[in-house]
Design a protein around this motif. Structure first.
Motif, PDB file in Angstrom:
ATOM      1  N   SER A  59       4.235 -65.193 -10.821  1.00 30.83           N
ATOM      2  CA  SER A  59       4.065 -64.075  -9.896  1.00 30.83           C
ATOM      3  C   SER A  59       5.379 -63.329  -9.684  1.00 30.83           C
ATOM      4  CB  SER A  59       3.552 -64.564  -8.543  1.00 30.83           C
ATOM      5  OG  SER A  59       2.282 -65.107  -8.677  1.00 30.83           O
ATOM      6  N   ILE A  60       6.471 -64.067  -9.578  1.00 25.84           N
ATOM      7  CA  ILE A  60       7.776 -63.419  -9.410  1.00 25.84           C
ATOM      8  C   ILE A  60       8.149 -62.634 -10.660  1.00 25.84           C
ATOM      9  CG2 ILE A  60      10.250 -63.909  -9.199  1.00 25.84           C
ATOM     10  CD1 ILE A  60       9.441 -66.211  -7.306  1.00 25.84           C
ATOM     11  N   LEU A  61       7.907 -63.201 -11.831  1.00 26.33           N
ATOM     12  CA  LEU A  61       8.212 -62.477 -13.068  1.00 26.33           C
ATOM     13  C   LEU A  61       7.361 -61.222 -13.211  1.00 26.33           C
ATOM     14  CD1 LEU A  61       8.708 -65.361 -15.631  1.00 26.33           C
ATOM     15  CD2 LEU A  61      10.430 -63.825 -14.680  1.00 26.33           C
ATOM     16  N   LEU A  62       6.114 -61.307 -12.823  1.00 28.89           N
ATOM     17  CA  LEU A  62       5.247 -60.129 -12.874  1.00 28.89           C
ATOM     18  C   LEU A  62       5.767 -59.049 -11.947  1.00 28.89           C
ATOM     19  CD1 LEU A  62       2.509 -59.050 -14.041  1.00 28.89           C
ATOM     20  CD2 LEU A  62       1.496 -59.833 -11.920  1.00 28.89           C
ATOM     21  N   ARG A  63       6.213 -59.436 -10.782  1.00 30.53           N
ATOM     22  CA  ARG A  63       6.725 -58.475  -9.796  1.00 30.53           C
ATOM     23  C   ARG A  63       8.043 -57.848 -10.253  1.00 30.53           C
ATOM     24  NH1 ARG A  63       5.321 -55.108  -5.795  1.00 30.53           N
ATOM     25  NH2 ARG A  63       7.010 -54.869  -4.340  1.00 30.53           N
ATOM     26  N   LEU A  64       8.932 -58.664 -10.811  1.00 33.01           N
ATOM     27  CA  LEU A  64      10.257 -58.170 -11.171  1.00 33.01           C
ATOM     28  C   LEU A  64      10.290 -57.404 -12.491  1.00 33.01           C
ATOM     29  CD1 LEU A  64      12.497 -61.193 -10.161  1.00 33.01           C
ATOM     30  CD2 LEU A  64      12.150 -59.061  -8.923  1.00 33.01           C
ATOM     31  N   ASP A  65       9.460 -57.772 -13.452  1.00 32.20           N
ATOM     32  CA  ASP A  65       9.563 -57.181 -14.783  1.00 32.20           C
ATOM     33  C   ASP A  65       8.732 -55.925 -14.987  1.00 32.20           C
ATOM     34  OD1 ASP A  65      11.390 -58.963 -15.665  1.00 32.20           O
ATOM     35  OD2 ASP A  65       9.987 -60.215 -16.767  1.00 32.20           O
ATOM     36  N   LEU A  66       7.671 -55.747 -14.229  1.00 33.22           N
ATOM     37  CA  LEU A  66       6.796 -54.595 -14.448  1.00 33.22           C
ATOM     38  C   LEU A  66       6.946 -53.567 -13.338  1.00 33.22           C
ATOM     39  CD1 LEU A  66       3.430 -56.085 -15.696  1.00 33.22           C
ATOM     40  CD2 LEU A  66       5.065 -54.757 -16.979  1.00 33.22           C
ATOM     41  N   SER A  67       6.883 -52.314 -13.721  1.00 31.32           N
ATOM     42  CA  SER A  67       6.862 -51.229 -12.745  1.00 31.32           C
ATOM     43  C   SER A  67       5.406 -50.871 -12.481  1.00 31.32           C
ATOM     44  CB  SER A  67       7.617 -50.008 -13.291  1.00 31.32           C
ATOM     45  OG  SER A  67       8.946 -50.337 -13.565  1.00 31.32           O
ATOM     46  N   LEU A  68       4.845 -51.415 -11.422  1.00 36.29           N
ATOM     47  CA  LEU A  68       3.434 -51.214 -11.110  1.00 36.29           C
ATOM     48  C   LEU A  68       3.279 -50.552  -9.756  1.00 36.29           C
ATOM     49  CD1 LEU A  68       1.969 -54.693 -12.109  1.00 36.29           C
ATOM     50  CD2 LEU A  68       1.962 -52.604 -13.447  1.00 36.29           C
ATOM     51  N   GLY A  69       2.165 -49.863  -9.592  1.00 42.71           N
ATOM     52  CA  GLY A  69       1.808 -49.318  -8.302  1.00 42.71           C
ATOM     53  C   GLY A  69       1.275 -50.419  -7.399  1.00 42.71           C
ATOM     54  N   ARG A  70       0.998 -50.063  -6.162  1.00 38.98           N
ATOM     55  CA  ARG A  70       0.548 -51.053  -5.183  1.00 38.98           C
ATOM     56  C   ARG A  70      -0.795 -51.671  -5.554  1.00 38.98           C
ATOM     57  NH1 ARG A  70       0.186 -49.798   1.226  1.00 38.98           N
ATOM     58  NH2 ARG A  70       0.494 -51.930   1.892  1.00 38.98           N
ATOM     59  N   VAL A  71      -1.758 -50.842  -5.917  1.00 35.11           N
ATOM     60  CA  VAL A  71      -3.091 -51.340  -6.252  1.00 35.11           C
ATOM     61  C   VAL A  71      -3.053 -52.139  -7.552  1.00 35.11           C
ATOM     62  CG1 VAL A  71      -5.443 -50.627  -6.842  1.00 35.11           C
ATOM     63  CG2 VAL A  71      -4.208 -49.451  -5.028  1.00 35.11           C
ATOM     64  N   GLU A  72      -2.311 -51.637  -8.543  1.00 37.74           N
ATOM     65  CA  GLU A  72      -2.210 -52.352  -9.813  1.00 37.74           C
ATOM     66  C   GLU A  72      -1.546 -53.715  -9.621  1.00 37.74           C
ATOM     67  OE1 GLU A  72       0.078 -49.428 -11.813  1.00 37.74           O
ATOM     68  OE2 GLU A  72      -1.659 -48.555 -12.801  1.00 37.74           O
ATOM     69  N   ALA A  83       6.214 -50.121 -19.684  1.00 35.24           N
ATOM     70  CA  ALA A  83       6.156 -50.446 -18.263  1.00 35.24           C
ATOM     71  C   ALA A  83       7.167 -51.518 -17.869  1.00 35.24           C
ATOM     72  CB  ALA A  83       4.755 -50.911 -17.885  1.00 35.24           C
ATOM     73  N   PHE A  84       7.770 -52.206 -18.846  1.00 38.54           N
ATOM     74  CA  PHE A  84       8.767 -53.211 -18.526  1.00 38.54           C
ATOM     75  C   PHE A  84      10.071 -52.537 -18.155  1.00 38.54           C
ATOM     76  CE2 PHE A  84       5.955 -56.012 -20.895  1.00 38.54           C
ATOM     77  CZ  PHE A  84       5.988 -57.134 -20.096  1.00 38.54           C
ATOM     78  N   ARG A  85      10.661 -52.960 -17.068  1.00 41.04           N
ATOM     79  CA  ARG A  85      11.910 -52.367 -16.611  1.00 41.04           C
ATOM     80  C   ARG A  85      13.049 -52.617 -17.575  1.00 41.04           C
ATOM     81  NH1 ARG A  85      10.897 -54.220 -10.511  1.00 41.04           N
ATOM     82  NH2 ARG A  85       9.517 -52.521  -9.950  1.00 41.04           N
ATOM     83  N   SER A  86      13.054 -53.764 -18.231  1.00 45.93           N
ATOM     84  CA  SER A  86      14.150 -54.081 -19.144  1.00 45.93           C
ATOM     85  C   SER A  86      14.180 -53.145 -20.344  1.00 45.93           C
ATOM     86  CB  SER A  86      14.050 -55.534 -19.605  1.00 45.93           C
ATOM     87  OG  SER A  86      12.825 -55.749 -20.264  1.00 45.93           O
ATOM     88  N   ILE A  87      13.033 -52.632 -20.767  1.00 46.11           N
ATOM     89  CA  ILE A  87      13.003 -51.680 -21.875  1.00 46.11           C
ATOM     90  C   ILE A  87      13.718 -50.402 -21.463  1.00 46.11           C
ATOM     91  CG2 ILE A  87      11.493 -50.250 -23.307  1.00 46.11           C
ATOM     92  CD1 ILE A  87      11.466 -53.137 -24.114  1.00 46.11           C
ATOM     93  N   LEU A  88      13.482 -49.945 -20.262  1.00 48.41           N
ATOM     94  CA  LEU A  88      14.131 -48.718 -19.809  1.00 48.41           C
ATOM     95  C   LEU A  88      15.619 -48.924 -19.565  1.00 48.41           C
ATOM     96  CD1 LEU A  88      11.376 -47.411 -17.397  1.00 48.41           C
ATOM     97  CD2 LEU A  88      11.797 -46.766 -19.765  1.00 48.41           C
ATOM     98  N   TYR A  89      16.017 -50.123 -19.132  1.00 49.40           N
ATOM     99  CA  TYR A  89      17.431 -50.396 -18.919  1.00 49.40           C
ATOM    100  C   TYR A  89      18.193 -50.482 -20.236  1.00 49.40           C
ATOM    101  CZ  TYR A  89      16.364 -51.558 -14.068  1.00 49.40           C
ATOM    102  OH  TYR A  89      15.971 -51.511 -12.773  1.00 49.40           O
ATOM    103  N   LEU A  90      17.551 -50.928 -21.290  1.00 48.82           N
ATOM    104  CA  LEU A  90      18.205 -51.069 -22.578  1.00 48.82           C
ATOM    105  C   LEU A  90      18.307 -49.757 -23.349  1.00 48.82           C
ATOM    106  CD1 LEU A  90      16.675 -54.431 -23.791  1.00 48.82           C
ATOM    107  CD2 LEU A  90      18.976 -54.022 -22.943  1.00 48.82           C
ATOM    108  N   ASP A  91      17.729 -48.703 -22.847  1.00 46.05           N
ATOM    109  CA  ASP A  91      17.730 -47.406 -23.522  1.00 46.05           C
ATOM    110  C   ASP A  91      19.033 -46.663 -23.215  1.00 46.05           C
ATOM    111  OD1 ASP A  91      16.877 -45.206 -24.962  1.00 46.05           O
ATOM    112  OD2 ASP A  91      15.819 -44.346 -23.248  1.00 46.05           O
ATOM    113  N   VAL A  92      20.146 -47.174 -23.713  1.00 48.09           N
ATOM    114  CA  VAL A  92      21.447 -46.575 -23.393  1.00 48.09           C
ATOM    115  C   VAL A  92      21.676 -45.261 -24.133  1.00 48.09           C
ATOM    116  CG1 VAL A  92      22.529 -48.738 -22.757  1.00 48.09           C
ATOM    117  CG2 VAL A  92      22.582 -48.000 -25.135  1.00 48.09           C
ATOM    118  N   PHE A  93      21.011 -45.037 -25.258  1.00 42.96           N
ATOM    119  CA  PHE A  93      21.193 -43.810 -26.009  1.00 42.96           C
ATOM    120  C   PHE A  93      20.182 -42.735 -25.639  1.00 42.96           C
ATOM    121  CE2 PHE A  93      22.971 -47.082 -28.853  1.00 42.96           C
ATOM    122  CZ  PHE A  93      24.276 -46.632 -28.833  1.00 42.96           C
ATOM    123  N   GLY A  94      19.222 -43.058 -24.798  1.00 40.36           N
ATOM    124  CA  GLY A  94      18.230 -42.076 -24.381  1.00 40.36           C
ATOM    125  C   GLY A  94      17.173 -41.791 -25.427  1.00 40.36           C
TER     126      GLY A  94
END
Length: 157
Positions: free
Chosen positions: A23-36, A105-116
């Motif tokens: 549950s913690i990994l799901l909360r921390l790794d995904l960018s989800l809305g409240r209902v999702e 939707a994974f936050r780590s994918i967006l953080y690793l995009d250093v070149f845009g």
């Protein structure tokens, strides 16, 4: 196995710990809305909770409670199945120009995009120089007086 060995508390504790971590990994790794997020948490926890109740009912070794345990098992499997389908939908997998399929939707994918490269406004080549428009994804200020926000993509002669 732990329930049959006479230690149901160890079995329940293991399930609680594993589900708390997932549950913690799901909360921390995904960018989800409240209902999702609520729906994914419900489906993620629903299967193990039903399996624990079914195991406890089975371990009472009475005909009626064992039947109740058997009737709960399809709900456990359905909860897992719906969670997997929902998870695949929520990942927002997109094919990149290089051919890779990334879960956006994974936050780590967006953080690793250093070149845009995953940004919606890629650099454009126009007559000897590259131009990139300003994007909030690139608004990272480097320490030490380096450029911030704009890509330094000018072709030098």
């Amino acid at each position: 196995c732990l329930i049959q060995d006479g230690s149901p508390w160890a079995a329940w504790t293991a399930v609680v710990v594993f589900q708390a971590v997932s549950s913690i990994l799901l909360r921390l790794d995904l960018s989800l809305g409240r209902v999702e997020h609520r729906l994914s948490q419900f489906l993620l926890l629903g299967g193990p909770v039903l399996a624990c109740i079914a195991g406890a009912e089975w371990a009472m070794y009475q005909r009626a409670t064992q039947m109740t345990g058997l009737l709960l098992l399809p709900g456990c499997y359905l909860s897992h199945t719906f969670f997997l389908f929902l998870f695949l939908q929520l990942c927002h997998a997109e094919r990149q120009p290089g051919g890779a399929i990334l879960p956006m939707a994974f936050r780590s994918i967006l953080y690793l995009d250093v070149f845009g490269w995953l940004a919606k406004n890629p650099p454009h080549f126009s007559g000897g120089s590259f131009e990139r428009s300003y994007s909030p994804l690139h608004a990272v200020t480097a320490v030490g007086g380096m450029h911030s926000g704009y890509a330094d993509c000018v072709e030098r002669d």
